[in-house]
Design an enzyme around this catalytic site. Structure first.
Site, PDB file in Angstrom:
ATOM      1  N   ARG A  31      -2.109  -6.338  -7.975  1.00 42.00           N
ATOM      2  CA  ARG A  31      -1.084  -7.332  -7.674  1.00 42.00           C
ATOM      3  C   ARG A  31      -1.019  -8.414  -8.736  1.00 42.00           C
ATOM      4  NH1 ARG A  31      -3.594  -8.628  -1.931  1.00 42.00           N
ATOM      5  NH2 ARG A  31      -5.324  -8.605  -3.367  1.00 42.00           N
TER       6      ARG A  31
ATOM      7  N   HIS B 209       0.839  -1.203   0.000  1.00 42.88           N
ATOM      8  CA  HIS B 209       0.000   0.000   0.000  1.00 42.88           C
ATOM      9  C   HIS B 209       0.874   1.253   0.000  1.00 42.88           C
ATOM     10  CE1 HIS B 209      -3.105  -2.595   2.291  1.00 42.88           C
ATOM     11  NE2 HIS B 209      -3.604  -2.400   1.074  1.00 42.88           N
TER      12      HIS B 209
ATOM     13  N   SER C 243      -3.195  -7.641   3.282  1.00 38.83           N
ATOM     14  CA  SER C 243      -3.389  -7.390   4.713  1.00 38.83           C
ATOM     15  C   SER C 243      -3.829  -8.658   5.437  1.00 38.83           C
ATOM     16  CB  SER C 243      -4.426  -6.281   4.921  1.00 38.83           C
ATOM     17  OG  SER C 243      -3.948  -5.057   4.430  1.00 38.83           O
TER      18      SER C 243
ATOM     19  N   LYS D  65     -16.544  -6.449   6.484  1.00 40.45           N
ATOM     20  CA  LYS D  65     -15.302  -6.913   7.090  1.00 40.45           C
ATOM     21  C   LYS D  65     -15.303  -6.593   8.575  1.00 40.45           C
ATOM     22  CE  LYS D  65     -12.308  -6.355   3.029  1.00 40.45           C
ATOM     23  NZ  LYS D  65     -11.068  -5.731   2.527  1.00 40.45           N
TER      24      LYS D  65
END
Length: 169
Positions: free
Chosen positions: A89, A16, A127, A40
């Site tokens: 990614r 990040h 994460s 979440k």
């Protein structure tokens, strides 16, 4: 030009941070927007995440940190941003992000989405992986900013979890 870089950042990783630093070279202002995602369950509060990001971006003069809930594109419009900044990614990220970019464009035609591919050394990083490594006592010092590594260590030191073999009957 204002770019909004949205995410849960729970916690912020070096991947990040790489996107933020590179975005700062491209845009006048990069707003790191910490989302309150109802889907979440975060490890860190929004306030803790904002402080983590603030600490590791002190060297960047054109970064603002904020929090929001709701549609990212609505937040970007409210901030008068022209760009949503997103990190990629892998190809699997691209499929999701492309759909989201088209959706956002349909909701707010003035917004553009700019994708930055992650640096090779962070292409595997998430994460979720960081939290799992930290939860089981592994070192995450090479994956997150130093202040975040300390926060993770403190968090999981309170509830130690050790990998143990499961006995076979």
């Amino acid at each position: 030009m204002i770019a909004v870089y949205p995410g849960s950042f729970d916690p912020i990783t070096l991947g990040h941070l790489d996107v933020i630093e590179r975005g700062c070279k491209l845009f006048e202002t990069v707003v790191v927007a910490v989302s309150k995602n109802p889907n979440k369950i975060p490890l860190f509060t929004v306030e803790q995440r904002i402080q983590q990001i603030r600490t590791c971006t002190l060297h960047l003069a054109n970064v603002e940190i904020d929090a929001f809930h709701g549609l990212t594109v609505s937040y970007a419009k409210m901030r008068q941003a022209q760009v949503l900044l997103r990190g990629l990614r892998a190809v699997s990220d691209f499929e999701y992000e492309l759909q989201m970019a088209h959706t956002n464009k349909s909701l707010y035609p003035q917004i553009e989405t700019v994708f930055l591919t992650t640096a090779n050394e962070y292409s595997f990083l998430s994460s979720s992986q960081v939290k799992e490594i930290a939860r089981f006592g592994g070192s995450v010092a090479h994956l997150v900013p130093a202040n975040v590594a300390i926060d993770l260590e403190k968090c999981f030191a309170q509830t130690p979890t050790v990998s143990t073999p499961i006995a076979q009957d």
